[in-house]
Design a protein around this motif. Sequence first.
Motif, PDB file in Angstrom:
ATOM      1  N   THR A 184      -6.346   5.927  18.611  1.00  0.00           N
ATOM      2  CA  THR A 184      -5.612   5.230  19.826  1.00  0.00           C
ATOM      3  C   THR A 184      -5.054   6.314  21.256  1.00  0.00           C
ATOM      4  O   THR A 184      -4.584   7.602  20.413  1.00  0.00           O
ATOM      5  N   ASP A 185      -5.388   6.053  22.441  1.00  0.00           N
ATOM      6  CA  ASP A 185      -4.457   6.350  23.298  1.00  0.00           C
ATOM      7  C   ASP A 185      -4.357   6.368  24.312  1.00  0.00           C
ATOM      8  O   ASP A 185      -3.656   6.813  25.591  1.00  0.00           O
ATOM      9  N   SER A 186      -3.995   4.917  24.354  1.00  0.00           N
ATOM     10  CA  SER A 186      -3.072   4.067  25.666  1.00  0.00           C
ATOM     11  C   SER A 186      -1.935   3.145  24.978  1.00  0.00           C
ATOM     12  O   SER A 186      -2.658   2.040  24.025  1.00  0.00           O
ATOM     13  N   ARG A 187      -0.522   3.652  25.107  1.00  0.00           N
ATOM     14  CA  ARG A 187       0.354   2.837  25.268  1.00  0.00           C
ATOM     15  C   ARG A 187       0.097   1.021  25.880  1.00  0.00           C
ATOM     16  O   ARG A 187       1.107   0.478  25.794  1.00  0.00           O
ATOM     17  N   SER A 188      -0.284   1.379  26.638  1.00  0.00           N
ATOM     18  CA  SER A 188      -0.347   0.039  27.918  1.00  0.00           C
ATOM     19  C   SER A 188      -1.674  -0.583  26.866  1.00  0.00           C
ATOM     20  O   SER A 188      -0.988  -1.632  26.133  1.00  0.00           O
ATOM     21  N   VAL A 189      -2.149  -0.535  26.600  1.00  0.00           N
ATOM     22  CA  VAL A 189      -3.544  -1.149  25.706  1.00  0.00           C
ATOM     23  C   VAL A 189      -2.599  -2.103  24.331  1.00  0.00           C
ATOM     24  O   VAL A 189      -3.032  -2.969  24.036  1.00  0.00           O
ATOM     25  N   ILE A 190      -2.326  -0.664  23.739  1.00  0.00           N
ATOM     26  CA  ILE A 190      -1.438  -1.260  21.910  1.00  0.00           C
ATOM     27  C   ILE A 190      -0.404  -2.674  22.333  1.00  0.00           C
ATOM     28  O   ILE A 190      -0.645  -3.448  21.361  1.00  0.00           O
ATOM     29  N   SER A 191       0.016  -1.825  23.552  1.00  0.00           N
ATOM     30  CA  SER A 191       1.138  -3.395  23.921  1.00  0.00           C
ATOM     31  C   SER A 191       1.095  -4.094  24.222  1.00  0.00           C
ATOM     32  O   SER A 191       1.423  -5.910  24.327  1.00  0.00           O
ATOM     33  N   THR A 192      -0.451  -4.648  24.443  1.00  0.00           N
ATOM     34  CA  THR A 192      -1.155  -5.612  25.581  1.00  0.00           C
ATOM     35  C   THR A 192      -1.404  -6.388  23.928  1.00  0.00           C
ATOM     36  O   THR A 192      -0.949  -7.748  24.187  1.00  0.00           O
ATOM     37  N   MET A 193      -2.167  -5.252  23.440  1.00  0.00           N
ATOM     38  CA  MET A 193      -2.753  -5.972  21.911  1.00  0.00           C
ATOM     39  C   MET A 193      -1.374  -6.705  21.191  1.00  0.00           C
ATOM     40  O   MET A 193      -1.659  -7.849  20.832  1.00  0.00           O
ATOM     41  N   ASN A 194      -0.086  -5.981  20.840  1.00  0.00           N
ATOM     42  CA  ASN A 194       0.841  -6.729  20.129  1.00  0.00           C
ATOM     43  C   ASN A 194       1.713  -7.799  20.968  1.00  0.00           C
ATOM     44  O   ASN A 194       1.948  -8.978  20.223  1.00  0.00           O
ATOM     45  N   GLU A 195       0.629  -7.808  21.899  1.00  0.00           N
ATOM     46  CA  GLU A 195       1.191  -8.542  22.728  1.00  0.00           C
ATOM     47  C   GLU A 195       0.849 -10.379  22.389  1.00  0.00           C
ATOM     48  O   GLU A 195       1.163 -11.301  22.158  1.00  0.00           O
ATOM     49  N   ILE A 196      -0.515  -9.651  22.378  1.00  0.00           N
ATOM     50  CA  ILE A 196      -1.533 -10.849  21.397  1.00  0.00           C
ATOM     51  C   ILE A 196      -1.713 -11.360  20.380  1.00  0.00           C
ATOM     52  O   ILE A 196      -1.081 -12.392  19.889  1.00  0.00           O
ATOM     53  N   MET A 197      -1.008 -10.378  19.934  1.00  0.00           N
ATOM     54  CA  MET A 197      -0.969 -10.434  18.047  1.00  0.00           C
ATOM     55  C   MET A 197      -0.006 -11.505  17.627  1.00  0.00           C
ATOM     56  O   MET A 197       0.410 -12.031  17.128  1.00  0.00           O
ATOM     57  N   LEU A 198       1.446 -11.159  18.717  1.00  0.00           N
ATOM     58  CA  LEU A 198       2.796 -12.092  18.799  1.00  0.00           C
ATOM     59  C   LEU A 198       2.368 -12.879  19.017  1.00  0.00           C
ATOM     60  O   LEU A 198       2.669 -14.306  18.530  1.00  0.00           O
ATOM     61  N   VAL A 199       1.795 -13.568  19.955  1.00  0.00           N
ATOM     62  CA  VAL A 199       1.716 -14.725  20.980  1.00  0.00           C
ATOM     63  C   VAL A 199       0.979 -15.577  20.009  1.00  0.00           C
ATOM     64  O   VAL A 199       1.255 -17.256  19.221  1.00  0.00           O
ATOM     65  N   MET A 200      -0.180 -15.180  19.263  1.00  0.00           N
ATOM     66  CA  MET A 200      -1.555 -15.489  18.360  1.00  0.00           C
ATOM     67  C   MET A 200      -0.859 -16.159  17.126  1.00  0.00           C
ATOM     68  O   MET A 200      -0.776 -17.656  16.039  1.00  0.00           O
ATOM     69  N   LYS A 201       0.018 -14.888  16.835  1.00  0.00           N
ATOM     70  CA  LYS A 201       1.934 -15.380  15.178  1.00  0.00           C
ATOM     71  C   LYS A 201       2.708 -16.828  15.379  1.00  0.00           C
ATOM     72  O   LYS A 201       2.516 -17.582  14.516  1.00  0.00           O
ATOM     73  N   THR A 202       2.665 -16.648  16.120  1.00  0.00           N
ATOM     74  CA  THR A 202       3.364 -17.437  17.121  1.00  0.00           C
ATOM     75  C   THR A 202       2.919 -19.352  17.021  1.00  0.00           C
ATOM     76  O   THR A 202       4.216 -19.704  16.949  1.00  0.00           O
ATOM     77  N   LEU A 203       2.047 -18.780  17.818  1.00  0.00           N
ATOM     78  CA  LEU A 203       1.279 -20.088  17.432  1.00  0.00           C
ATOM     79  C   LEU A 203       0.758 -21.390  16.195  1.00  0.00           C
ATOM     80  O   LEU A 203       0.378 -21.801  16.627  1.00  0.00           O
ATOM     81  N   ASP A 250     -13.470 -19.186  19.332  1.00  0.00           N
ATOM     82  CA  ASP A 250     -14.011 -19.556  20.362  1.00  0.00           C
ATOM     83  C   ASP A 250     -12.778 -20.352  21.248  1.00  0.00           C
ATOM     84  O   ASP A 250     -12.232 -19.987  22.329  1.00  0.00           O
ATOM     85  N   GLU A 251     -11.789 -21.531  20.830  1.00  0.00           N
ATOM     86  CA  GLU A 251     -10.763 -21.864  21.300  1.00  0.00           C
ATOM     87  C   GLU A 251      -9.629 -20.540  21.208  1.00  0.00           C
ATOM     88  O   GLU A 251      -9.430 -20.635  22.684  1.00  0.00           O
ATOM     89  N   ARG A 252      -9.923 -19.737  20.565  1.00  0.00           N
ATOM     90  CA  ARG A 252      -8.441 -18.575  20.207  1.00  0.00           C
ATOM     91  C   ARG A 252      -8.827 -17.956  21.597  1.00  0.00           C
ATOM     92  O   ARG A 252      -8.272 -17.529  22.272  1.00  0.00           O
ATOM     93  N   HIS A 253      -9.801 -16.997  22.001  1.00  0.00           N
ATOM     94  CA  HIS A 253     -10.517 -16.485  22.372  1.00  0.00           C
ATOM     95  C   HIS A 253     -10.546 -16.435  24.004  1.00  0.00           C
ATOM     96  O   HIS A 253     -10.321 -16.255  25.099  1.00  0.00           O
ATOM     97  N   MET A 254     -10.858 -18.104  24.120  1.00  0.00           N
ATOM     98  CA  MET A 254     -11.014 -18.461  25.379  1.00  0.00           C
ATOM     99  C   MET A 254      -8.893 -18.564  25.838  1.00  0.00           C
ATOM    100  O   MET A 254      -9.086 -17.645  26.819  1.00  0.00           O
ATOM    101  N   TRP A 255      -8.368 -18.885  25.385  1.00  0.00           N
ATOM    102  CA  TRP A 255      -7.232 -18.729  25.781  1.00  0.00           C
ATOM    103  C   TRP A 255      -6.699 -17.483  26.002  1.00  0.00           C
ATOM    104  O   TRP A 255      -5.980 -17.368  27.019  1.00  0.00           O
ATOM    105  N   ASN A 256      -6.988 -16.224  25.046  1.00  0.00           N
ATOM    106  CA  ASN A 256      -6.284 -14.924  25.352  1.00  0.00           C
ATOM    107  C   ASN A 256      -6.683 -14.662  26.327  1.00  0.00           C
ATOM    108  O   ASN A 256      -5.847 -13.524  27.104  1.00  0.00           O
ATOM    109  N   ASN A 257      -8.369 -15.066  26.709  1.00  0.00           N
ATOM    110  CA  ASN A 257      -8.527 -14.110  27.575  1.00  0.00           C
ATOM    111  C   ASN A 257      -8.251 -14.739  28.782  1.00  0.00           C
ATOM    112  O   ASN A 257      -9.271 -14.658  30.028  1.00  0.00           O
TER     113      ASN A 257
END
Length: 169
Positions: free
Chosen positions: A104-123, A134-141
């Motif tokens: 990895t080389d971008s903290r910005s991308v990693i933090s956004t990815m961690n945010e997505i993972m946190l939201v999915m774990k919460t939901l 497909d629903e998950r991808h559409m909602w995340n994107n």
Amino acid sequence: MIIFKATQLTLKDLHAKPETIQDSNAFFSWHVNFFTLYGRKHYVFMNDFSRLSLTVNGIRANQASKLAGIFKKNLEDYLAVEKLPDHLVNYYLEKCNESTITKTDSRSVISTMNEIMLVMKTLEVEDNDFRDKDERHMWNNRSMYKPIDYKEPIEVFVKELQTRFEMES
């Protein structure tokens, strides 16, 4: 060429040695991490340029050689759900014939990815349709992220894809 920028834990899980990359095209670079969702291991792929994300299960330890194929199949399926024209999808997938894995080389991308993972774990515990990828991808994107001027990742990805296709046509 598609570049997978895996976290240290992901590299260890895949039993992959990272290659050194001098220069990468953000549109063809994807950060990769994994987490447990619904009791199963899922890999999260996040595009460096658009923050488009895919959450994929079915990748096992030691499958670094199959990572690109599994990713391309899931991306193709998702873009079909989004009703992107076949010529655009094929254009992107043809550019991804070769792949490499690096760190990895971008903290910005990693933090956004961690945010997505946190939201999915919460939901995960709520009654919703997120078990359907497909629903998950559409909602995340369709969530807006600060690094891309509050635009939806799918919108940014499609616009860039159309621009690049038109430039080469």
